[in-house]
Each structure stands twice: as structure tokens, then as C-alpha cells.
Design a protein around this motif. Sequence first.
Motif, PDB file in Angstrom:
ATOM      1  N   SER A  22       0.267  -1.135  -0.229  1.00  0.00           N
ATOM      2  CA  SER A  22      -0.130   0.202   0.319  1.00  0.00           C
ATOM      3  C   SER A  22       0.644   1.342  -0.135  1.00  0.00           C
ATOM      4  N   GLU A  25       1.283   2.025  -3.773  1.00  0.00           N
ATOM      5  CA  GLU A  25      -0.152   2.533  -4.173  1.00  0.00           C
ATOM      6  C   GLU A  25      -0.776   2.951  -3.178  1.00  0.00           C
ATOM      7  N   LYS A  27      -3.672   4.644  -2.382  1.00  0.00           N
ATOM      8  CA  LYS A  27      -5.131   4.378  -2.656  1.00  0.00           C
ATOM      9  C   LYS A  27      -5.486   2.528  -2.430  1.00  0.00           C
ATOM     10  N   GLU A  28      -6.267   2.580  -1.495  1.00  0.00           N
ATOM     11  CA  GLU A  28      -7.046   1.240  -1.718  1.00  0.00           C
ATOM     12  C   GLU A  28      -7.778   0.798  -2.838  1.00  0.00           C
ATOM     13  N   THR A  29      -7.965   1.602  -3.028  1.00  0.00           N
ATOM     14  CA  THR A  29      -8.692   1.396  -4.220  1.00  0.00           C
ATOM     15  C   THR A  29      -8.665   1.454  -5.679  1.00  0.00           C
ATOM     16  N   ALA A  33      -4.181  -2.652  -6.234  1.00  0.00           N
ATOM     17  CA  ALA A  33      -4.675  -3.147  -4.950  1.00  0.00           C
ATOM     18  C   ALA A  33      -6.532  -4.276  -5.676  1.00  0.00           C
ATOM     19  N   LEU A  34      -6.637  -2.678  -6.708  1.00  0.00           N
ATOM     20  CA  LEU A  34      -8.089  -3.871  -7.057  1.00  0.00           C
ATOM     21  C   LEU A  34      -7.728  -5.224  -7.597  1.00  0.00           C
ATOM     22  N   GLY A  37      -7.225  -7.645  -5.582  1.00  0.00           N
ATOM     23  CA  GLY A  37      -8.167  -8.419  -5.443  1.00  0.00           C
ATOM     24  C   GLY A  37      -9.059  -9.304  -5.957  1.00  0.00           C
TER      25      GLY A  37
END
Length: 136
Positions: A22, A25, A27-29, A33-34, A37
Motif C-alpha cells: 500500500s 499504491e 489508495k486502497e482502490t 489493490a483492485l 482483490g
Amino acid sequence: MTTITLRLGLIACGLLSVTACSRSEPKETGPVALHAGVVEDGRRAFGQCRSCHAIEAGVNRVGPSLHAVVGRKAGGVPGYSYSKAMAASGLVWTEEALESYLENPRTHVPGTKMSFAGIDDAQRRKDVVAYLKTLS
Ligand code: HEC
């Protein structure tokens, strides 16, 4: 090239802690990160394939090893006894071909001996393919 970079990024994320990921990157979105997921969802959905498929190279069960399956020719695992239909399909396992096959194996490759009904959910098929891409 982008795929390779992304893949290296994912491997790095796997090796380093989540914090390290993180940091690069924030931003978690963010796209990384996406994507991570999606891969995680795919890994979980792959549970329904595990009874027949190993992910290690050279390990064939009821079905052939799915190591590095993305981009290779259908029916290409040495030492695995494919159905005539699969061996003669002439398919290359692109992401699109995998998604179609996984939707309904017997429609996409009539005569395949993969006894699997298919995955109805389009997003789930994409998740599984995203996970398969990490297996190389
Ligand atoms: C009941 C056992 C079984 C299950 C469950 C199963 N498969 Fe298969 N799979 C097979 C068999 C058997 C083959 C060989 C098909 C043939 O030769 O016609 C195969 C072939 C394949 C191939 C083609 C491989 C190649 O080398 O050309 C892919 C890709 C694949 N399976 C992906 C999956 C995925 C992803 C899942 C889970 C969503 C899954 N399979 C679930 C048995 C299974």
C-alpha cells in the motif's frame, strides 16, 4: 511488458507485507489493490477446480496441471491423456478462450472429458482467469 511488470508487482506484493504494497499504491482502490482483490477472489473460486487440477508444473490429476496455462495451446501438457476433442481443438488458452470454456466447457469444446458444469457468473470467470495468470 505490462503483464510482466504487473506480475512482478503481484509477486512482490506476495513476498512483502501488505503495508509495503500500500506504500507504493497508497489508495486502497488503486489498480494494483483492485487487481490483487480479483486474484484473491479467483484463488478462492479456484477451490472448485482443485479436486481435479494441480497448479504445480508436471502434476496431472483427473485433469492436467494448470501451471502456466494462460497463453499455451490446449491439450499441451506432456504426459496427460486428453480427449480427442481437446487434443484436436486447435485452441490457444487466451484469457477470452478460458472465459468461454469456463462458462460452459462442453459447449465450447464439444466432447471434452472435463466433467464440470461451468461458472455462470461472468465476474467469477474473470477472477479465476486472473488467478490462472499468476500461475507461471
Ligand atoms: C471433475 C474434474 C474437473 C473439474 C472440477 C475441473 N476440471 Fe478442468 N479439466 C478436467 C479434465 C478431465 C480436463 C481434460 C479435458 C479433455 O481432455 O477434454 C480438463 C481440462 C481443463 C483445461 C484445458 C487444459 C489444457 O491443458 O488444455 C482447463 C483450462 C481447465 N480444465 C480449467 C479448469 C478450471 C479453471 C476449473 C475450475 C473452475 C476446472 N477446470 C474444473 C477436469 C476438471
